[in-house]
Design a protein around this motif. Structure first.
Motif, PDB file in Angstrom:
ATOM      1  N   UNK A  33       0.809  -1.214   0.000  1.00 39.86           N
ATOM      2  CA  UNK A  33       0.000   0.000   0.000  1.00 39.86           C
ATOM      3  C   UNK A  33       0.847   1.271   0.000  1.00 39.86           C
ATOM      4  N   UNK A  34       2.113   1.169   0.409  1.00 48.61           N
ATOM      5  CA  UNK A  34       2.992   2.340   0.365  1.00 48.61           C
ATOM      6  C   UNK A  34       3.644   2.499  -1.006  1.00 48.61           C
ATOM      7  N   UNK A  35       3.430   1.527  -1.889  1.00 47.82           N
ATOM      8  CA  UNK A  35       3.953   1.581  -3.248  1.00 47.82           C
ATOM      9  C   UNK A  35       2.848   2.104  -4.158  1.00 47.82           C
ATOM     10  N   UNK A  36       3.198   3.045  -5.027  1.00 46.86           N
ATOM     11  CA  UNK A  36       2.183   3.681  -5.869  1.00 46.86           C
ATOM     12  C   UNK A  36       1.540   2.727  -6.881  1.00 46.86           C
ATOM     13  N   UNK A  37       2.249   1.704  -7.335  1.00 50.41           N
ATOM     14  CA  UNK A  37       1.697   0.834  -8.370  1.00 50.41           C
ATOM     15  C   UNK A  37       1.430  -0.591  -7.882  1.00 50.41           C
ATOM     16  N   UNK A  38       1.149  -0.731  -6.571  1.00 56.56           N
ATOM     17  CA  UNK A  38       0.812  -2.032  -5.988  1.00 56.56           C
ATOM     18  C   UNK A  38      -0.161  -1.794  -4.840  1.00 56.56           C
ATOM     19  N   UNK A  39      -1.209  -2.603  -4.768  1.00 61.62           N
ATOM     20  CA  UNK A  39      -2.221  -2.422  -3.725  1.00 61.62           C
ATOM     21  C   UNK A  39      -2.734  -3.783  -3.263  1.00 61.62           C
ATOM     22  N   UNK A  40      -2.740  -3.991  -1.949  1.00 66.69           N
ATOM     23  CA  UNK A  40      -3.333  -5.204  -1.382  1.00 66.69           C
ATOM     24  C   UNK A  40      -4.841  -4.988  -1.324  1.00 66.69           C
ATOM     25  N   UNK A  41      -5.606  -5.902  -1.941  1.00 64.83           N
ATOM     26  CA  UNK A  41      -7.059  -5.736  -1.993  1.00 64.83           C
ATOM     27  C   UNK A  41      -7.810  -6.805  -1.209  1.00 64.83           C
ATOM     28  N   UNK A  42      -7.120  -7.784  -0.672  1.00 71.47           N
ATOM     29  CA  UNK A  42      -7.758  -8.817   0.130  1.00 71.47           C
ATOM     30  C   UNK A  42      -6.707  -9.739   0.709  1.00 71.47           C
ATOM     31  N   UNK A  43      -7.078 -10.477   1.749  1.00 72.96           N
ATOM     32  CA  UNK A  43      -6.132 -11.406   2.363  1.00 72.96           C
ATOM     33  C   UNK A  43      -6.862 -12.541   3.048  1.00 72.96           C
ATOM     34  N   UNK A  44      -6.222 -13.690   3.059  1.00 74.23           N
ATOM     35  CA  UNK A  44      -6.659 -14.825   3.855  1.00 74.23           C
ATOM     36  C   UNK A  44      -5.446 -15.153   4.724  1.00 74.23           C
ATOM     37  N   UNK A  45      -5.430 -14.557   5.895  1.00 71.27           N
ATOM     38  CA  UNK A  45      -4.267 -14.654   6.776  1.00 71.27           C
ATOM     39  C   UNK A  45      -3.957 -16.085   7.166  1.00 71.27           C
ATOM     40  N   UNK A  46      -4.987 -16.892   7.347  1.00 75.07           N
ATOM     41  CA  UNK A  46      -4.811 -18.286   7.756  1.00 75.07           C
ATOM     42  C   UNK A  46      -3.860 -19.033   6.823  1.00 75.07           C
ATOM     43  N   UNK A  47      -3.918 -18.712   5.528  1.00 75.86           N
ATOM     44  CA  UNK A  47      -3.083 -19.370   4.534  1.00 75.86           C
ATOM     45  C   UNK A  47      -1.911 -18.508   4.084  1.00 75.86           C
ATOM     46  N   UNK A  48      -1.835 -17.278   4.581  1.00 73.12           N
ATOM     47  CA  UNK A  48      -0.744 -16.393   4.172  1.00 73.12           C
ATOM     48  C   UNK A  48      -0.845 -15.986   2.715  1.00 73.12           C
ATOM     49  N   UNK A  49      -2.069 -15.696   2.256  1.00 71.60           N
ATOM     50  CA  UNK A  49      -2.298 -15.317   0.866  1.00 71.60           C
ATOM     51  C   UNK A  49      -2.906 -13.920   0.825  1.00 71.60           C
ATOM     52  N   UNK A  50      -2.337 -13.080  -0.039  1.00 72.16           N
ATOM     53  CA  UNK A  50      -2.832 -11.726  -0.227  1.00 72.16           C
ATOM     54  C   UNK A  50      -3.162 -11.547  -1.700  1.00 72.16           C
ATOM     55  N   UNK A  51      -4.329 -10.974  -1.977  1.00 74.79           N
ATOM     56  CA  UNK A  51      -4.689 -10.628  -3.351  1.00 74.79           C
ATOM     57  C   UNK A  51      -4.175  -9.222  -3.586  1.00 74.79           C
ATOM     58  N   UNK A  52      -3.346  -9.057  -4.603  1.00 74.67           N
ATOM     59  CA  UNK A  52      -2.774  -7.744  -4.898  1.00 74.67           C
ATOM     60  C   UNK A  52      -3.103  -7.330  -6.318  1.00 74.67           C
TER      61      UNK A  52
END
Length: 186
Positions: free
Chosen positions: A110-129
């Protein structure tokens, strides 16, 4: 002693062996139909700037996890905990470290201008970017990032977490999904 984990089982089910060997490159080349699938909010998975969405699998801090594993094994060897308690302690430690990895990755993305985390499933360590292909590939240089996988891998993880697949309860797993507004891209 090797401890069984929900995350490991999910990654096996998701077939990441092939995806890891490809280092995420094919995740960026989904067919045009899946890239322009409309989300629930009416936005496209591909923006006019060429933004893509992929699942990023993360790993917990390996040094901290190994240290905690050694502590648990020591407790097990001394008879202070049973094997099932040791397994449970290890899974809890792994979940906590995965949560930290997800939060750390989200902040970086989120601190990068051309990358954004839009969802996560913490249990599995997966982030939708979402981001430019170059930014997504650059994320592989972070030590916490295991692989870039197709967006549908995130959808499967989200579905499993909501259904309560694994050792946790359904309610516990459903709360692991945060900030997810996307729909599957089939």
């Amino acid at each position: 002693m090797e401890f069984e984990t929900d995350r490991r089982r999910f990654l096996e089910l998701a077939g990441t062996g092939t995806a890891l060997s490809l280092a995420g490159c094919s995740a960026l080349q989904d067919d045009a139909a899946s890239q322009t699938t409309t989300t629930g909010a009416g936005e496209s998975s591909e923006s006019s700037e060429g933004s893509r969405r992929v699942a990023v699998t993360l790993q917990p801090d390996q040094q901290k996890l190994q240290q905690r594993q050694q502590e648990i094994q020591s407790e097990l060897s001394s008879g202070n905990v049973s094997r099932s308690e040791a397994q449970q302690q290890y899974q809890t430690a792994q979940r906590e470290l995965l949560t930290q990895a997800v939060e750390s990755f989200r902040q970086r993305a989120d601190s990068t201008s051309n990358l954004k985390a839009v969802g996560a499933v913490e249990r599995f360590g997966i982030v939708l970017v979402a981001g430019s292909p170059a930014a997504l590939i650059d994320s592989l240089s972070l030590s916490m990032v295991n692989a870039l996988l197709p967006q549908k891998t995130f959808q499967r993880a989200k579905s499993q977490a909501q259904q309560g697949t694994g050792t946790g309860t359904g309610a516990e797993n459903a709360t692991a999904v945060e900030g997810s507004t996307e729909t599957p891209s089939n």
